[in-house]
Scaffold this motif. Structure first.
Motif, PDB file in Angstrom:
ATOM      1  N   ALA A  97      10.037  -2.798  -2.989  1.00  0.00           N
ATOM      2  CA  ALA A  97       8.863  -2.816  -2.113  1.00  0.00           C
ATOM      3  C   ALA A  97       8.911  -1.725  -1.051  1.00  0.00           C
ATOM      4  CB  ALA A  97       8.744  -4.193  -1.440  1.00  0.00           C
ATOM      5  N   ARG A  98       9.730  -0.707  -1.251  1.00  0.00           N
ATOM      6  CA  ARG A  98       9.781   0.375  -0.252  1.00  0.00           C
ATOM      7  C   ARG A  98       8.529   1.238  -0.273  1.00  0.00           C
ATOM      8  NH1 ARG A  98      13.707   4.133  -1.037  1.00  0.00           N
ATOM      9  NH2 ARG A  98      14.039   3.515  -3.213  1.00  0.00           N
ATOM     10  N   ALA A 100       4.216   0.974  -1.750  1.00  0.00           N
ATOM     11  CA  ALA A 100       3.226  -0.021  -2.162  1.00  0.00           C
ATOM     12  C   ALA A 100       2.915   0.066  -3.654  1.00  0.00           C
ATOM     13  CB  ALA A 100       1.947   0.170  -1.365  1.00  0.00           C
ATOM     14  N   GLY A 123       5.556  -4.432  -3.267  1.00  0.00           N
ATOM     15  CA  GLY A 123       4.761  -4.789  -2.095  1.00  0.00           C
ATOM     16  C   GLY A 123       3.366  -4.206  -2.152  1.00  0.00           C
ATOM     17  N   ARG A 125       0.247  -2.458   0.333  1.00  0.00           N
ATOM     18  CA  ARG A 125      -0.164  -1.943   1.626  1.00  0.00           C
ATOM     19  C   ARG A 125      -1.478  -2.641   1.999  1.00  0.00           C
ATOM     20  NH1 ARG A 125      -1.354   4.319   0.146  1.00  0.00           N
ATOM     21  NH2 ARG A 125      -1.041   4.501   2.396  1.00  0.00           N
ATOM     22  N   ARG A 141       6.647  -8.286  -0.239  1.00  0.00           N
ATOM     23  CA  ARG A 141       6.441  -8.120   1.211  1.00  0.00           C
ATOM     24  C   ARG A 141       5.515  -6.934   1.442  1.00  0.00           C
ATOM     25  NH1 ARG A 141       9.472  -3.679   2.667  1.00  0.00           N
ATOM     26  NH2 ARG A 141      11.315  -3.233   1.392  1.00  0.00           N
ATOM     27  N   SER A 143       4.056  -3.309   2.493  1.00  0.00           N
ATOM     28  CA  SER A 143       4.663  -1.985   2.357  1.00  0.00           C
ATOM     29  C   SER A 143       3.595  -0.921   2.588  1.00  0.00           C
ATOM     30  CB  SER A 143       5.268  -1.828   0.961  1.00  0.00           C
ATOM     31  OG  SER A 143       5.918  -0.590   0.827  1.00  0.00           O
ATOM     32  N   ASN A 147       2.240   4.396  -3.347  1.00  0.00           N
ATOM     33  CA  ASN A 147       3.128   4.174  -4.489  1.00  0.00           C
ATOM     34  C   ASN A 147       3.721   5.478  -5.026  1.00  0.00           C
ATOM     35  OD1 ASN A 147       0.296   4.600  -5.579  1.00  0.00           O
ATOM     36  ND2 ASN A 147       1.428   4.579  -7.506  1.00  0.00           N
TER      37      ASN A 147
END
Length: 238
Positions: A97-98, A100, A123, A125, A141, A143, A147
């Motif tokens: 998830a670093r 999106a 994740g 955004r 979560r 992010s 991507n």
């Protein structure tokens, strides 16, 4: 509407992921719960639909400049436009998830097109905007980064892994406040029927427990007298 006239999807919308998990476990399937994925907004109606998949691999700088989004054949965009109404888009983001998996614009487009929901093990955004939509969305979560900084869209509607679960196109995806379950397509009808009956029995059990009855012999149902009570109770629900 009785059980025999309800579609498989309609039946599954009346049961929980917990019940589905138990039903699949009884059939020997222990790893159908998508790990580390949660709804952006709780309290929504249960999400049910056939899996339509998008797979990411790690991005490479020479292949993923911002300009690639101008390509009308960019697979992320193509997937959003081709995901069938009533399906659930499931994204393999490698549990990363670093960056999106998608944002509010693409997810709004899915909603407008009649898609049933979206799931990623990465994740999203614009998480607050997505949570406000009338749409079922599940991720790891929030992010913010695009991507392209991390993910390269490589395949549409191939078998993928999402949250450590194998997902094949056409598998049935069910999501509620507890999370997301994957039901193999070939057993979805039988699972839906059994889960409806399990849900009915659990309603009987809850009523009994709230009246002060012991769970011994009731849950699981091993007491013959209690079995008779349950059969009589079922008739009142017909």
């Amino acid at each position: 509407m009785n059980d025999t006239t309800m579609t498989t999807k309609e039946k599954l919308k009346k049961v929980s992921t917990a019940t589905v998990a138990t039903c699949l476990f009884k059939r020997g399937l222990k790893n159908q719960f998508v790990q580390n994925v949660r709804p952006l907004k709780s309290g929504r109606p249960t999400m049910v639909g056939e899996a339509y998949t998008l797979r990411y691999i790690p991005a490479r700088e020479d292949l993923n400049p911002i300009e690639v989004f101008k390509d009308p054949k960019h697979l992320q965009r193509v997937a959003v436009e081709q995901c069938p109404p009533g399906a659930v888009m499931v994204i393999d983001s490698r549990q990363n998830a670093r960056a999106a998996s998608a944002g509010s614009i693409l997810i709004t487009r899915l909603m407008v097109r009649g898609v049933a929901g979206i799931v990623t093990d990465g994740g999203f955004r614009d998480a607050a905007e997505i949570a406000a939509l009338d749409f079922n969305s599940y991720h790891n979560r929030p992010s913010a980064p695009t991507n392209l900084t991390l993910h390269h869209a490589i395949a549409i509607n191939d078998p993928i892994g999402c949250g450590d679960v194998a997902v094949f196109p056409g598998d049935i995806i069910i999501g509620d406040d507890d999370g997301v379950m994957v039901i193999p397509a070939h057993m979805a009808d039988d699972v839906a029927d059994e889960c409806l009956q399990m849900t009915l029995f659990e309603e009987f059990v809850m009523e009994s427990v709230q009246k002060g009855e012991t769970i011994i012999g009731l849950y699981p149902l091993t007491n013959n007298e209690t079995k008779e009570k349950f059969e009589a109770w079922k008739k009142t629900k017909e």
